[in-house]
Design an enzyme around this catalytic site. Structure first.
Site, PDB file in Angstrom:
ATOM      1  N   GLU A  90      71.344  48.639 -62.320  1.00  0.00           N
ATOM      2  CA  GLU A  90      70.315  49.579 -61.866  1.00  0.00           C
ATOM      3  C   GLU A  90      70.579  49.822 -60.400  1.00  0.00           C
ATOM      4  O   GLU A  90      70.367  48.945 -59.559  1.00  0.00           O
ATOM      5  CB  GLU A  90      68.908  49.027 -62.092  1.00  0.00           C
ATOM      6  CG  GLU A  90      67.823  50.091 -61.987  1.00  0.00           C
ATOM      7  CD  GLU A  90      67.489  50.497 -60.555  1.00  0.00           C
ATOM      8  OE1 GLU A  90      67.887  51.627 -60.140  1.00  0.00           O
ATOM      9  OE2 GLU A  90      66.856  49.711 -59.852  1.00  0.00           O
TER      10      GLU A  90
ATOM     11  N   CYS B 278      64.094  52.668 -54.697  1.00  0.00           N
ATOM     12  CA  CYS B 278      65.213  53.448 -55.232  1.00  0.00           C
ATOM     13  C   CYS B 278      64.758  54.786 -55.787  1.00  0.00           C
ATOM     14  O   CYS B 278      65.577  55.698 -55.944  1.00  0.00           O
ATOM     15  CB  CYS B 278      65.964  52.650 -56.286  1.00  0.00           C
ATOM     16  SG  CYS B 278      64.951  52.129 -57.686  1.00  0.00           S
TER      17      CYS B 278
END
Length: 480
Positions: free
Chosen positions: A236, A270
């Site tokens: 990720e 993010c």
């Protein structure tokens, strides 16, 4: 000075010392020794030894331990939130929401396991991979590694956890709660250290590596695992996330959503918006920019995790310097600073929000600058806004602020991003849904609802009655 948890025992590290700092004032929070190469190997060996018994324990006993961990989190929520706030610099209110997400992850993981990898369907069962390494990030040092750890343990894997070297104390306190919950020795092992420890762990005979962090580090891990297809690698990574705003919307409402998308957590999520794309007339775009500038001027920015603060400092002096250098790079390409990002205070790593108008400038690097730095692009046409939004090697998050149903439908159909929002902040995602992106943003949808998919492997089972008669495919039979 015990810093490592190996086979249920707290041990002093045998590697170099390192420290984490309070980002608010740059004072030391934690200083201990990192793991040696021998200790990395010992942690993996302990996890390997513990794994068969942990898997054989069965789902319900494992579930009881995970629920006991959730109880520990509830009882220690204030204390753990205080540690997160101290070591990351985020406001206490935000640290509390992080611990709440950790608590909720247990029930979400149970539902995901039962729906996606349970053994309820005839002819199908799932098995744990074995020993998994978990690499955690600094921005959510509790919640994000927890998103790997909980479903992996539930499936019967054992773990070696290496947190970010920026947040070792958060990991230490979390490991203590796992011990208090009754997790058997060797099932979760904690290694502290920087890049060298991570590289040593990745070289060990593990069955999977679960990573949350930067695209650059994820790419290096992918290269390191070249030729090892037997090791599952769930990545990720970040994104250069676009936020498209239709000029017809209410300027103040749009500004509020932009701020919550781009600057929450000092831009250290993010899913934060990195590129603001305004579409409409010049007057409409100017009105939204003016509202955004006014709102940013009123933000409460406090360096010590104040309860009223919107966001706190960046994680480190290095991160602060990288962001200021990135701003200067954008300006050197022809960008115009509408909000100039600058360091605040004499100590700590606090930065004010930055807004750089890149319309008509030279192309900016397709990078994830992890902080409160937002690029602005203007275009009169929505089709051009979509093309600009998709002009990235990343594909994690994307947002649209628009009341136009046709634009909303086009956005859903054409945007290349794994997590999208419409008239909601880009920064944030539900753990009850899959999370992750495409392209350079990662694979396997790590940490959220689909984590169950990579924490266990499916086994298809065919059975039939045992008979002494055999009929060949051609129909010719014989009796032995």
């Amino acid at each position: 000075m015990m810093s490592l948890l190996i086979n249920g025992q707290w041990l002093a590290g045998e590697g170099p010392e390192f420290e984490s700092l309070n980002p608010a004032d740059a004072t030391p929070v934690w200083r201990k020794a990192s793991a040696s190469a021998a200790q990395v190997a010992a942690a993996v060996a302990a996890a390997r030894t513990a794994q068969p018994a942990w898997a054989a324990l069965g789902f319900e006993p494992r579930l009881q331990i995970l629920q006991a961990f959730a109880t520990q989190l509830q009882q220690q929520q204030e204390a753990l939130a205080g540690t997160i706030s101290l070591e990351t610099g985020k406001p206490h209110w935000e640290a509390l929401t992080e611990v709440s997400a950790m608590i909720n992850k247990v029930d979400i993981s149970i539902r995901a396991y039962q729906q996606r990898t349970g053994n309820n369907q005839p002819g199908l069962q799932h098995h744990a991979h074995g020993v998994m390494a978990v690499f955690g990030p600094y921005n959510f040092p509790g919640h994000l590694p927890n998103g790997h750890i909980v479903p992996a343990l539930l499936a019967g894997n054992t773990l070696v956890f290496k947190p970010s070297e920026e947040t070792p104390l958060c990991a230490e306190k979390t490991a203590e709660l796992w011990q208090a919950a009754g997790l058997p020795a060797g099932v979760l092992n904690l290694l502290q250290g920087g890049r060298e420890v991570g590289e040593a762990l990745a070289q060990q005979p593990i069955d999977g590596l679960l990573f949350t962090g930067s695209s650059n580090t994820g790419r290096l891990l992918h290269q390191q695992f070249g030729g090892r297809p037997e090791v599952l690698l769930a990545l990720e990574m970040g994104g250069n996330n676009p936020l498209i705003v239709d000029g017809n919307v209410h300027a103040q409402h749009a500004a509020e959503l932009i701020v919550r998308s781009a600057f929450i957590s000092a831009g250290q999520r993010c899913t934060c918006a990195r590129r603001l794309i305004l579409t409409g007339t010049a007057a409409q775009c100017d009105a939204i920019v003016k509202a955004l500038q006014g709102l940013c001027a009123r933000l409460i920015l406090q360096p010590k995790g104040d309860e009223q603060a919107f966001y706190g400092p960046l994680i480190s002096a290095r991160a602060q310097q990288q962001l200021l250098a990135a701003q200067q790079q954008l300006i050197s390409l022809g960008g115009k600073a509408l909000l100039s990002m600058s360091a605040l205070g004499s100590a700590g790593f606090l930065l004010s929000p930055g807004l750089i108008d890149m319309t008509g400038a030279q192309p900016a690097p397709d990078e994830e600058w992890f902080g409160p730095l937002l690029q602005l692009y203007r275009t009169p046409h929505f089709d051009d806004a979509i093309r600009l939004a998709n002009n990235s090697r990343f594909g994690l998050a994307a947002g649209l602020i628009s009341d136009d149903p046709q634009q909303q439908q086009q956005f859903r159909a054409q945007i290349r991003a794994g997590v999208i929002s419409i008239n909601a902040p880009t920064a944030g995602a539900s753990s009850a849904l899959p999370f992750g992106g495409i392209g350079a943003s990662g694979n396997h949808r790590p940490s959220a609802f689909y984590a169950a998919d990579y924490c266990a492997w499916p086994q298809a089972i065919s059975t039939g009655p045992l008979t002494h008669d055999y009929v060949s495919p051609s129909g010719t039979g014989f009796r032995p």
